[in-house]
Design an enzyme around this catalytic site. Structure first.
Site, short mmCIF file in Angstrom:
data_model
loop_
_atom_site.label_atom_id
_atom_site.label_comp_id
_atom_site.label_asym_id
_atom_site.label_seq_id
_atom_site.Cartn_x
_atom_site.Cartn_y
_atom_site.Cartn_z
N SER A 122 0.85 -1.19 0.00
CA SER A 122 0.00 0.00 0.00
C SER A 122 0.88 1.24 0.00
CB SER A 122 -0.90 0.01 1.25
OG SER A 122 -1.52 1.27 1.42
N TYR A 136 -1.38 -0.88 10.61
CA TYR A 136 -1.59 -1.34 9.22
C TYR A 136 -0.48 -0.82 8.33
CZ TYR A 136 -3.75 -1.60 4.57
OH TYR A 136 -4.00 -1.83 3.24
N LYS A 175 2.41 -2.92 6.03
CA LYS A 175 2.59 -2.76 4.59
C LYS A 175 4.03 -2.36 4.25
CE LYS A 175 -1.45 -3.98 3.20
NZ LYS A 175 -1.62 -5.18 2.37
#
Length: 306
Positions: free
Chosen positions: A197, A210, A214
């Site tokens: 991401s 998160y 990534k």
């Protein structure tokens, strides 16, 4: 005197006509040789469009795409399937699998579907074994599964949050790769693509754990690529920006957040899943045969650097 001139003129006319005929024969022969060379060249070296189509073909390949019944995972399965691969899609819920399989079959894509929670070791092994039993081998793994059970200040995140995010987003991506590599080696090589991401480069506010997971995928890509290159397995990564999926709806449905993101975008719109699927399919094709250990950012122009 006049008779002599006429005679000389006739001789000249005859010689001139003969020269023209000889010239035409020579030209015709040259043209014939030239055309033969052109056709021979075309047979040996197909035109660019034909070569490109051949190189991007994935006919005969088998691709596992995790979390592939919606969003980027489904778009990746579509892109791979439309290039000829037999795709294996999975999700934790059977109704979602059935819906995705029906959609892909309606697009004349060869597809097999099953339930799989990639955080569960038995499910991972079942997914791989089912692919081997029904498809005969594995050539491609697209690791797309991810979770984000937390929104807020990173200092408020708990151990359980970190365990779940790292287990699904990072550890399972590695363990799936470890399972499929021996079967790729039997096929003479393969491709692994991790879906990271833009948050891996530019951590997003309220998405701290998160974002870290990534970023870890960028490192995993770089760590695996040189080790697996010896087995003719390429390892790459795609880092999407804000893409219009259900998973990211908390971002793109918020006009205030999106307005802020658009200030960073060169292309002033939200991305579509198909725009990520196409990049994934490219990385799995022969057109990308000299690319490994890389992350392609597909962000609409957001600056990305670590």
């Amino acid at each position: 005197m006049a008779g002599v001139c006429i005679c000389k003129y006739k001789v000249f006319k005859f010689k001139f006509s003969l020269s023209i005929l000889l010239l035409l024969r020579i030209c015709r022969g040259s043209i014939s040789v030239m055309l033969s060379s052109v056709f021979r060249c075309l047979r040996t070296y197909p035109v660019a469009g034909q070569r490109s189509m051949s190189q991007s073909s994935l006919v005969g390949k088998v691709a596992i795409v995790t979390a592939s019944t919606d969003g980027i995972g489904l778009a990746a399965a579509q892109a791979l399937g439309k290039r000829g691969a037999h795709v294996v899609v999975s999700s934790r819920r059977q109704p979602n699998v059935d819906k995705a399989v029906a959609l892909l079959q309606s697009q004349s894509i060869r597809v097999t579907g099953t339930t799989c929670n990639v955080g569960n070791g038995e499910d991972r092994e079942k997914l791989v074994q089912m692919t081997l039993d029904q498809c005969g081998g594995i050539d491609i793994l697209v690791s797309n599964a991810a979770v984000n059970p937390f929104l807020g200040n990173i200092m408020d995140s708990t151990e359980d949050v970190w365990d779940k995010i790292l287990s699904i987003n990072v550890k399972s991506a590695f363990l799936m790769t470890k399972l499929v590599v021996p079967h790729m080696e039997k096929r003479g090589g393969g491709n692994v693509v991790f879906v990271s991401s833009v948050a891996g480069y530019q951590p997003m506010q309220a998405l701290g754990p998160y974002s870290v997971s990534k970023t870890a995928l960028l490192g995993l890509t770089r760590a695996l690529a040189p080790e697996l290159a010896h087995s003719n397995i390429r390892v790459n990564c795609v880092a999407p920006g804000i893409i219009k999926t259900r998973f990211s709806s908390v971002l793109w449905r918020n006009e205030e957040i999106i307005d802020e993101f658009k200030k960073q975008l060169s292309i002033k719109r939200i991305g579509e899943p198909e725009e990520i699927g196409g990049v994934i399919a490219f990385l799995c094709s022969e057109e990308a045969s000299y690319i490994t250990g890389e992350t392609i950012t597909v962000t609409g122009g957001i600056g990305c650097r670590l």
